[in-house]
Motif scaffolding. Sequence first.
Motif, PDB file in Angstrom:
ATOM      1  N   LYS A 170      34.733  16.592  -6.479  1.00  0.00           N
ATOM      2  CA  LYS A 170      33.642  16.679  -5.514  1.00  0.00           C
ATOM      3  C   LYS A 170      32.442  15.859  -5.994  1.00  0.00           C
ATOM      4  N   PRO A 171      31.815  15.121  -5.092  1.00  0.00           N
ATOM      5  CA  PRO A 171      30.565  14.450  -5.450  1.00  0.00           C
ATOM      6  C   PRO A 171      29.484  15.504  -5.658  1.00  0.00           C
ATOM      7  N   ILE A 172      28.651  15.325  -6.669  1.00  0.00           N
ATOM      8  CA  ILE A 172      27.539  16.260  -6.843  1.00  0.00           C
ATOM      9  C   ILE A 172      26.201  15.545  -6.911  1.00  0.00           C
ATOM     10  N   SER A 173      26.177  14.328  -7.483  1.00  0.00           N
ATOM     11  CA  SER A 173      24.893  13.682  -7.705  1.00  0.00           C
ATOM     12  C   SER A 173      25.066  12.181  -7.863  1.00  0.00           C
ATOM     13  N   THR A 174      23.926  11.498  -7.916  1.00  0.00           N
ATOM     14  CA  THR A 174      23.944  10.048  -8.091  1.00  0.00           C
ATOM     15  C   THR A 174      22.725   9.598  -8.864  1.00  0.00           C
ATOM     16  N   HIS A 175      22.878   8.562  -9.642  1.00  0.00           N
ATOM     17  CA  HIS A 175      21.754   7.897 -10.308  1.00  0.00           C
ATOM     18  C   HIS A 175      21.395   6.657  -9.509  1.00  0.00           C
ATOM     19  N   VAL A 176      20.134   6.540  -9.126  1.00  0.00           N
ATOM     20  CA  VAL A 176      19.665   5.365  -8.386  1.00  0.00           C
ATOM     21  C   VAL A 176      18.304   4.960  -8.939  1.00  0.00           C
ATOM     22  N   GLY A 177      18.211   3.750  -9.451  1.00  0.00           N
ATOM     23  CA  GLY A 177      16.952   3.262  -9.991  1.00  0.00           C
ATOM     24  C   GLY A 177      15.908   3.040  -8.918  1.00  0.00           C
ATOM     25  N   MET A 178      14.656   3.136  -9.293  1.00  0.00           N
ATOM     26  CA  MET A 178      13.577   2.995  -8.319  1.00  0.00           C
ATOM     27  C   MET A 178      13.532   1.598  -7.713  1.00  0.00           C
ATOM     28  N   ASN A 179      13.978   0.587  -8.431  1.00  0.00           N
ATOM     29  CA  ASN A 179      14.030  -0.755  -7.853  1.00  0.00           C
ATOM     30  C   ASN A 179      15.020  -0.805  -6.694  1.00  0.00           C
ATOM     31  N   GLU A 180      16.152  -0.118  -6.854  1.00  0.00           N
ATOM     32  CA  GLU A 180      17.149  -0.073  -5.786  1.00  0.00           C
ATOM     33  C   GLU A 180      16.645   0.761  -4.620  1.00  0.00           C
ATOM     34  N   HIS A 230      23.875  11.098   0.668  1.00  0.00           N
ATOM     35  CA  HIS A 230      24.050  12.341   1.423  1.00  0.00           C
ATOM     36  C   HIS A 230      25.384  12.324   2.153  1.00  0.00           C
ATOM     37  N   ASP A 231      25.692  11.201   2.780  1.00  0.00           N
ATOM     38  CA  ASP A 231      26.934  11.101   3.548  1.00  0.00           C
ATOM     39  C   ASP A 231      28.163  11.176   2.642  1.00  0.00           C
ATOM     40  N   ILE A 232      28.022  10.740   1.401  1.00  0.00           N
ATOM     41  CA  ILE A 232      29.126  10.865   0.441  1.00  0.00           C
ATOM     42  C   ILE A 232      29.345  12.334   0.060  1.00  0.00           C
ATOM     43  N   GLY A 233      28.243  13.095   0.060  1.00  0.00           N
ATOM     44  CA  GLY A 233      28.356  14.515  -0.270  1.00  0.00           C
ATOM     45  C   GLY A 233      27.548  14.947  -1.474  1.00  0.00           C
TER      46      GLY A 233
END
Length: 275
Positions: free
Chosen positions: A59-69, A82-85
Amino acid sequence: MSKLPVGIQLYSVREDMSKDMAGTIKAIGAMGYDLVEFAGVFGHTADEVKKMCEDAGVKPISTHVGMNEVAKDFHGIVKLYHDIGCKYFIIPWIDKNYLPGGENYQKFLDEIKELSAECAKYGMKLCYHNHDFEFEKIDGKNKLDILYADTTPEQLQTEIDTCWARVGGENPAEYVKKYTGRTPVVHLKDYYGSKSANMYGLIDSGNSDKKQEKTPENSPFEFRPIGYGVQDVASILKAAEEAGAEAVIVEQDKPSMGKTPLECAKMSIDYIRSL
């Protein structure tokens, strides 16, 4: 054994992910991981990634996304995960100028408020993932504590990286418990050796692949599979449970001990399950 679900930060196997994302996630599921935390989707759509996870039994739980992205597509990037879960949207690091004492600190606080509000629209929580430099002190208080004091739990939750907490001079288990109720996901990370100038270089270089037999105090810094370094893993798992964490997430920035990233991932989950 800890009752907490165990996930893996897919940055740990990023080269495999770039070549075969579906196959890599399936391999992770077969090892016994319950959850995955993303560090990019390599051009795939949310539906494609969701199906990969379903097929792999994770199950997807979280993601890392840099502020530049984030800045490139503020609304789209939050909606994608969100759509990934994913339930947690995590800032993986920030430049020192944006931390307490830095000239852009107020700007970062404003960005946190804006990003957390966007996450809330989708029922997601915003978290911050630390390194060791956030434990530098200002008037006796470390910068990470100041950051959390200057934000509310509704605006910003923690993802305490227990390796960097220890490198920064904290007891990892006690630091996790310090944020009881505010630490939904905890990074399990092990290492060997001592704090050194090449720590961050190891993330993107091949210098850490040699097996070390010296003591931690006089050896070069090296990321290790969980249970093969200096961390008291059992105490960290217990602390995570006591703090109300929803899951623990394995991360190994660079493989070591002559093993591949996937072999290291297997060693980590096998050790955790053995406790």
